[in-house]
Design a protein around this motif. Sequence first.
Motif, PDB file in Angstrom:
ATOM      1  N   THR A 130     -10.602  -3.803  -6.575  1.00 14.91           N
ATOM      2  CA  THR A 130     -10.560  -3.117  -7.919  1.00 14.91           C
ATOM      3  C   THR A 130     -11.452  -1.921  -7.593  1.00 14.91           C
ATOM      4  OG1 THR A 130     -11.718  -4.605  -8.937  1.00 14.91           O
ATOM      5  CG2 THR A 130      -9.453  -5.088  -8.900  1.00 14.91           C
ATOM      6  N   GLY A 131     -11.495  -1.145  -8.802  1.00 12.52           N
ATOM      7  CA  GLY A 131     -12.646   0.000  -9.068  1.00 12.52           C
ATOM      8  C   GLY A 131     -12.123   1.307  -9.182  1.00 12.52           C
ATOM      9  N   PRO A 132     -12.807   2.280  -9.533  1.00 13.21           N
ATOM     10  CA  PRO A 132     -12.519   3.658  -9.761  1.00 13.21           C
ATOM     11  C   PRO A 132     -11.857   4.319  -8.737  1.00 13.21           C
ATOM     12  CG  PRO A 132     -14.767   3.543  -9.453  1.00 13.21           C
ATOM     13  CD  PRO A 132     -14.556   2.021  -9.250  1.00 13.21           C
ATOM     14  N   ASP A 133     -11.831   3.868  -7.514  1.00 15.86           N
ATOM     15  CA  ASP A 133     -11.064   4.399  -6.657  1.00 15.86           C
ATOM     16  C   ASP A 133      -9.723   3.969  -6.427  1.00 15.86           C
ATOM     17  OD1 ASP A 133     -11.953   2.002  -5.804  1.00 15.86           O
ATOM     18  OD2 ASP A 133     -11.717   2.410  -3.641  1.00 15.86           O
ATOM     19  N   VAL A 134      -9.196   2.975  -7.291  1.00 17.91           N
ATOM     20  CA  VAL A 134      -7.830   2.420  -7.310  1.00 17.91           C
ATOM     21  C   VAL A 134      -7.053   3.082  -8.717  1.00 17.91           C
ATOM     22  CG1 VAL A 134      -6.479   0.673  -7.295  1.00 17.91           C
ATOM     23  CG2 VAL A 134      -8.628   0.539  -6.269  1.00 17.91           C
ATOM     24  N   GLN A 135      -5.973   3.734  -8.343  1.00 16.44           N
ATOM     25  CA  GLN A 135      -5.081   4.331  -9.386  1.00 16.44           C
ATOM     26  C   GLN A 135      -3.608   3.925  -9.063  1.00 16.44           C
ATOM     27  OE1 GLN A 135      -6.579   6.360 -11.652  1.00 16.44           O
ATOM     28  NE2 GLN A 135      -8.421   6.247 -10.680  1.00 16.44           N
ATOM     29  N   MET A 136      -2.967   3.782 -10.211  1.00 16.57           N
ATOM     30  CA  MET A 136      -1.725   3.275  -9.794  1.00 16.57           C
ATOM     31  C   MET A 136      -0.902   4.451  -9.407  1.00 16.57           C
ATOM     32  SD  MET A 136      -1.421   0.452 -11.406  1.00 16.57           S
ATOM     33  CE  MET A 136       0.422   0.057 -11.352  1.00 16.57           C
ATOM     34  N   GLY A 137       0.109   3.997  -8.276  1.00 15.41           N
ATOM     35  CA  GLY A 137       1.010   5.092  -7.626  1.00 15.41           C
ATOM     36  C   GLY A 137       0.315   5.160  -6.146  1.00 15.41           C
ATOM     37  N   MET A 138      -0.745   4.539  -5.884  1.00 16.30           N
ATOM     38  CA  MET A 138      -1.273   4.483  -4.607  1.00 16.30           C
ATOM     39  C   MET A 138      -0.700   3.834  -3.754  1.00 16.30           C
ATOM     40  SD  MET A 138      -5.439   4.281  -5.354  1.00 16.30           S
ATOM     41  CE  MET A 138      -5.849   4.267  -3.590  1.00 16.30           C
ATOM     42  N   THR A 139      -0.772   4.161  -2.330  1.00 14.68           N
ATOM     43  CA  THR A 139      -0.141   3.411  -1.248  1.00 14.68           C
ATOM     44  C   THR A 139      -1.337   3.675  -0.120  1.00 14.68           C
ATOM     45  OG1 THR A 139       2.084   3.896  -1.797  1.00 14.68           O
ATOM     46  CG2 THR A 139       1.736   3.079   0.483  1.00 14.68           C
ATOM     47  N   ILE A 140      -1.666   2.225   0.368  1.00 13.88           N
ATOM     48  CA  ILE A 140      -2.575   2.358   1.517  1.00 13.88           C
ATOM     49  C   ILE A 140      -1.946   1.703   2.802  1.00 13.88           C
ATOM     50  CG2 ILE A 140      -4.585   2.587   0.083  1.00 13.88           C
ATOM     51  CD1 ILE A 140      -5.032  -0.662   0.699  1.00 13.88           C
ATOM     52  N   THR A 141      -2.357   1.888   4.032  1.00 13.26           N
ATOM     53  CA  THR A 141      -2.053   1.198   5.288  1.00 13.26           C
ATOM     54  C   THR A 141      -2.771  -0.277   5.476  1.00 13.26           C
ATOM     55  OG1 THR A 141      -3.751   2.107   6.545  1.00 13.26           O
ATOM     56  CG2 THR A 141      -1.925   3.310   6.368  1.00 13.26           C
ATOM     57  N   GLN A 142      -2.141  -0.853   6.150  1.00 20.17           N
ATOM     58  CA  GLN A 142      -2.854  -2.345   6.466  1.00 20.17           C
ATOM     59  C   GLN A 142      -4.173  -2.184   7.070  1.00 20.17           C
ATOM     60  OE1 GLN A 142      -1.504  -5.422   5.899  1.00 20.17           O
ATOM     61  NE2 GLN A 142      -3.530  -5.994   5.938  1.00 20.17           N
ATOM     62  N   GLU A 143      -4.442  -1.055   7.857  1.00 17.42           N
ATOM     63  CA  GLU A 143      -5.871  -0.877   8.330  1.00 17.42           C
ATOM     64  C   GLU A 143      -6.882  -0.577   7.173  1.00 17.42           C
ATOM     65  OE1 GLU A 143      -7.535   2.695  10.712  1.00 17.42           O
ATOM     66  OE2 GLU A 143      -6.429   1.164  12.094  1.00 17.42           O
ATOM     67  N   GLN A 144      -6.409   0.293   6.375  1.00 21.47           N
ATOM     68  CA  GLN A 144      -7.272   0.794   4.965  1.00 21.47           C
ATOM     69  C   GLN A 144      -7.489  -0.472   4.226  1.00 21.47           C
ATOM     70  OE1 GLN A 144      -4.748   3.878   3.637  1.00 21.47           O
ATOM     71  NE2 GLN A 144      -6.204   5.162   3.588  1.00 21.47           N
ATOM     72  N   ALA A 145      -6.293  -1.405   4.142  1.00 22.01           N
ATOM     73  CA  ALA A 145      -6.537  -2.861   3.408  1.00 22.01           C
ATOM     74  C   ALA A 145      -7.523  -3.653   4.128  1.00 22.01           C
ATOM     75  CB  ALA A 145      -5.254  -3.593   3.076  1.00 22.01           C
ATOM     76  N   ASP A 146      -7.716  -3.801   5.307  1.00 21.15           N
ATOM     77  CA  ASP A 146      -8.593  -4.572   5.928  1.00 21.15           C
ATOM     78  C   ASP A 146      -9.991  -3.819   5.753  1.00 21.15           C
ATOM     79  OD1 ASP A 146      -6.622  -6.241   6.904  1.00 21.15           O
ATOM     80  OD2 ASP A 146      -6.299  -5.263   8.836  1.00 21.15           O
ATOM     81  N   GLY A 147     -10.036  -2.666   5.681  1.00 23.75           N
ATOM     82  CA  GLY A 147     -11.491  -1.986   5.528  1.00 23.75           C
ATOM     83  C   GLY A 147     -11.926  -2.174   4.075  1.00 23.75           C
ATOM     84  N   LEU A 148     -10.976  -2.172   3.038  1.00 21.26           N
ATOM     85  CA  LEU A 148     -11.474  -2.197   1.700  1.00 21.26           C
ATOM     86  C   LEU A 148     -11.996  -3.938   1.720  1.00 21.26           C
ATOM     87  CD1 LEU A 148      -8.648  -0.614  -0.168  1.00 21.26           C
ATOM     88  CD2 LEU A 148     -11.137   0.227  -0.132  1.00 21.26           C
ATOM     89  N   LEU A 149     -11.303  -4.611   2.206  1.00 22.32           N
ATOM     90  CA  LEU A 149     -11.563  -5.959   2.216  1.00 22.32           C
ATOM     91  C   LEU A 149     -13.035  -6.306   2.954  1.00 22.32           C
ATOM     92  CD1 LEU A 149     -11.197  -9.137   1.441  1.00 22.32           C
ATOM     93  CD2 LEU A 149      -9.727  -9.397   3.768  1.00 22.32           C
ATOM     94  N   ASN A 150     -13.335  -5.838   3.858  1.00 22.81           N
ATOM     95  CA  ASN A 150     -14.625  -5.800   4.518  1.00 22.81           C
ATOM     96  C   ASN A 150     -15.608  -5.262   3.953  1.00 22.81           C
ATOM     97  OD1 ASN A 150     -13.558  -7.204   6.839  1.00 22.81           O
ATOM     98  ND2 ASN A 150     -12.876  -5.481   7.798  1.00 22.81           N
ATOM     99  N   ALA A 151     -15.280  -4.080   3.337  1.00 22.66           N
ATOM    100  CA  ALA A 151     -16.249  -3.599   2.307  1.00 22.66           C
ATOM    101  C   ALA A 151     -16.620  -4.217   1.222  1.00 22.66           C
ATOM    102  CB  ALA A 151     -15.875  -1.837   1.950  1.00 22.66           C
TER     103      ALA A 151
END
Length: 70
Positions: free
Chosen positions: A33-54
């Motif tokens: 969650t956070g200000p970078d998350v907006q409704m209608g977004m789509t990310i890749t699995q690689e991006q999801a893994d990166g967000l989790l790590n961050a």
Amino acid sequence: MSPAIALIKKFEGCCLTTYLCPAGIPTIGYGHTGPDVQMGMTITQEQADGLLNADLEEFSARSEEHTSEL
């Protein structure tokens, strides 16, 4: 993959498109969650893994700040 990350992935699950969590907060990936998350977004699995790590790195740093005072 560390056991902690595997556990989070197992129980949090991953959604590559934004959704509203039960609290009504836009969420994506593994509960990011956070200000970078907006409704209608789509990310890749690689991006999801990166967000989790961050997110985990940020949580770890904040935890260390507070526990170093004990």
